[in-house]
Design an enzyme around this catalytic site. Sequence first.
Site, PDB file in Angstrom:
ATOM      1  N   SER A  65       0.837  -1.200   0.000  1.00  0.00           N
ATOM      2  CA  SER A  65       0.000   0.000   0.000  1.00  0.00           C
ATOM      3  C   SER A  65       0.863   1.237   0.000  1.00  0.00           C
ATOM      4  O   SER A  65       2.060   1.192   0.307  1.00  0.00           O
ATOM      5  CB  SER A  65      -0.932   0.011   1.226  1.00  0.00           C
ATOM      6  OG  SER A  65      -0.191   0.148   2.422  1.00  0.00           O
TER       7      SER A  65
ATOM      8  N   ARG B  70       0.721   5.610   1.062  1.00  0.00           N
ATOM      9  CA  ARG B  70       0.025   6.574   1.901  1.00  0.00           C
ATOM     10  C   ARG B  70       0.600   7.959   1.665  1.00  0.00           C
ATOM     11  O   ARG B  70       1.775   8.103   1.322  1.00  0.00           O
ATOM     12  CB  ARG B  70       0.193   6.232   3.381  1.00  0.00           C
ATOM     13  CG  ARG B  70      -0.270   4.848   3.756  1.00  0.00           C
ATOM     14  CD  ARG B  70       0.083   4.522   5.180  1.00  0.00           C
ATOM     15  NE  ARG B  70       1.511   4.669   5.449  1.00  0.00           N
ATOM     16  CZ  ARG B  70       2.031   4.792   6.667  1.00  0.00           C
ATOM     17  NH1 ARG B  70       1.241   4.799   7.721  1.00  0.00           N
ATOM     18  NH2 ARG B  70       3.327   4.905   6.828  1.00  0.00           N
TER      19      ARG B  70
ATOM     20  N   HIS C 109      15.057   5.674   0.614  1.00  0.00           N
ATOM     21  CA  HIS C 109      14.891   4.272   0.970  1.00  0.00           C
ATOM     22  C   HIS C 109      14.150   4.257   2.295  1.00  0.00           C
ATOM     23  O   HIS C 109      14.635   4.808   3.289  1.00  0.00           O
ATOM     24  CB  HIS C 109      16.237   3.571   1.096  1.00  0.00           C
ATOM     25  CG  HIS C 109      16.124   2.107   1.367  1.00  0.00           C
ATOM     26  ND1 HIS C 109      17.194   1.326   1.715  1.00  0.00           N
ATOM     27  CD2 HIS C 109      15.061   1.272   1.351  1.00  0.00           C
ATOM     28  CE1 HIS C 109      16.791   0.073   1.903  1.00  0.00           C
ATOM     29  NE2 HIS C 109      15.497   0.029   1.688  1.00  0.00           N
ATOM     30  N   ASP C 110      12.991   3.616   2.327  1.00  0.00           N
ATOM     31  CA  ASP C 110      12.140   3.708   3.507  1.00  0.00           C
ATOM     32  C   ASP C 110      12.858   3.282   4.786  1.00  0.00           C
ATOM     33  O   ASP C 110      12.633   3.857   5.855  1.00  0.00           O
ATOM     34  CB  ASP C 110      10.836   2.932   3.312  1.00  0.00           C
ATOM     35  CG  ASP C 110      11.024   1.508   2.814  1.00  0.00           C
ATOM     36  OD1 ASP C 110      12.161   0.996   2.806  1.00  0.00           O
ATOM     37  OD2 ASP C 110      10.006   0.895   2.406  1.00  0.00           O
ATOM     38  N   THR C 111      13.743   2.296   4.675  1.00  0.00           N
ATOM     39  CA  THR C 111      14.476   1.878   5.873  1.00  0.00           C
ATOM     40  C   THR C 111      15.387   2.987   6.379  1.00  0.00           C
ATOM     41  O   THR C 111      15.552   3.173   7.592  1.00  0.00           O
ATOM     42  CB  THR C 111      15.291   0.614   5.603  1.00  0.00           C
ATOM     43  OG1 THR C 111      14.436  -0.387   5.062  1.00  0.00           O
ATOM     44  CG2 THR C 111      15.933   0.084   6.882  1.00  0.00           C
TER      45      THR C 111
ATOM     46  N   THR D  59       7.203  -5.633   5.953  1.00  0.00           N
ATOM     47  CA  THR D  59       7.279  -6.746   5.006  1.00  0.00           C
ATOM     48  C   THR D  59       8.620  -7.464   5.151  1.00  0.00           C
ATOM     49  O   THR D  59       8.699  -8.688   5.110  1.00  0.00           O
ATOM     50  CB  THR D  59       7.102  -6.228   3.570  1.00  0.00           C
ATOM     51  OG1 THR D  59       5.812  -5.621   3.455  1.00  0.00           O
ATOM     52  CG2 THR D  59       7.210  -7.355   2.568  1.00  0.00           C
TER      53      THR D  59
ATOM     54  N   GLU E 270       1.867 -12.346   6.540  1.00  0.00           N
ATOM     55  CA  GLU E 270       0.854 -11.772   5.657  1.00  0.00           C
ATOM     56  C   GLU E 270       0.509 -12.716   4.511  1.00  0.00           C
ATOM     57  O   GLU E 270      -0.657 -12.804   4.103  1.00  0.00           O
ATOM     58  CB  GLU E 270       1.326 -10.421   5.122  1.00  0.00           C
ATOM     59  CG  GLU E 270       1.393  -9.336   6.187  1.00  0.00           C
ATOM     60  CD  GLU E 270       0.097  -9.211   6.978  1.00  0.00           C
ATOM     61  OE1 GLU E 270      -0.979  -9.134   6.349  1.00  0.00           O
ATOM     62  OE2 GLU E 270       0.158  -9.219   8.226  1.00  0.00           O
TER      63      GLU E 270
ATOM     64  N   GLY F 223       5.759  -1.288  11.443  1.00  0.00           N
ATOM     65  CA  GLY F 223       4.503  -1.950  11.743  1.00  0.00           C
ATOM     66  C   GLY F 223       4.641  -3.125  12.682  1.00  0.00           C
ATOM     67  O   GLY F 223       3.744  -3.399  13.492  1.00  0.00           O
TER      68      GLY F 223
END
Length: 492
Positions: A20, A22, A242-244, A265, A310, A412
């Site tokens: 997803s 956001r 980079h999200d991390t 994930t 998941e 998360g």
Amino acid sequence: MSVTSQSDATFAAVDLGATSGRVITGLAGPERLTLTEVHRFANTPVRLPDGLRWDVLALYQGILDGLRSAARSGPIASIGIDTWAVDYGLLDADGALLGLPFHYRDSRNGRAAEQVLAVCGAQELYAVGGLQHLPFNTVFQLAAHRTSAQWGSARTMLLIPDLLTNWLTGSVGAEITNASTTGLFDASAGAWSDELIGRLGLERSWFPPLREPGESAGTLLPHVAEYTGLPAGTPVTAVASHDTASAVAAVPATEPGFAYVSCGTWSLAGLELAAPVLTEESRAANFTNERGVDGTVRYLRNIMGMWLLEECRRTWGLRGDAPGLAELLASAARARPFAAVIDPDDEAFLAPGDMPSRIDAHLVRTGQVPPDGPGGYVRCVLESLALAHRRTLRQAAALAGRELSRIHLVGGGSRNELLCQWTADATGLPVTAGPAEATALGNILLQARAHGLAGDLVSMRQLVARTQELRHYTPQGDRRAWDGAAARLAPG
């Protein structure tokens, strides 16, 4: 009633994950850090005849709609984009995208790795780039791509956040934290590796100038401003794309010797260092050296993460048996401890599909009995992830010559109390859980810093610790049981 300080401002974070996307607005200032999700949209890959692709056009439309919602909430000081790493789009001479970008879980990548390693051996690749060997690293994906008809028309390669930034602003650049995940970046020099690019027959002109987090990435194009309702000239700021890297920037560490697990994930478990570790021992242990904020190094290893859970839930849902997450976790808490453990990094778990059946096959292959219900699978997954966190962080500390005092588990996965407690139990270290929204917080904080509303990395982390909800877990139970389970996963 809340009063906004003259020194506070609102920023928009675009945060794209594997399932997803956001758009989140963040009100940030010296003593304030609050987030509001204004738009969420699905990220659904598309399987085409030639492979698994990202529907990047749908993602871009979701971003535009999200920015439109953000504009209705009040003035936006700037916009920043973070996504996953390694995937890219190729642009032609006119700047047009040559086909939907491939998904890193596409099966083409494993075959291409052999081609690259035949030209540049694993030792050489690691000595320069310092990357964990993963079959989907950009360097391998490019080798798989070069047989396509699109290859001859390509003139520029943009990683996903840089591609989306290009569509918003028209500017071309490569943010450094994501560039460092390609396998074509020199971890010591902090620059593209002209040597590797040349050896592999790639065009150096494809690789844009590098940007540091906090640098300007341009302003919104007129048609984007018109659609979103944001003012013409609204800045777009390069964050740790980079999200991390954004998540690690928001780790609320207030003491030295911390380790982190950014859990979503993927579980990205490691340390923050001042310099890369490029030894043969580090390569053999499959650790990566990726760029962080302010020249730091994210010394870590990818672990399969909550993807395992998941995919189990998705499979059960397709079968018409989809218990809620709370019910699954309660069932897992009642299940027999250490009845079955898996190696989350087994490549059999990488592709989408029937995860419970693949877990069964792994357990049978390793002489174990598969679980007899969903709670048993969930317990198996969470205990195995805790053991993987333990193994990875202990190896990282040994290879980097560090002593660990605490684990910060963000993302998360920090909402999963079983995983947090079992990580503390397995490692014997206290765990601080949260913030769950570390990636968005890091994105917002780096924009705020670029606008003079946040301090250095230490100050940003102290602000997170003061303003965000955190939970603390201390090790409990019999450590010998975890030692025995870890021994079952040991090589040989």
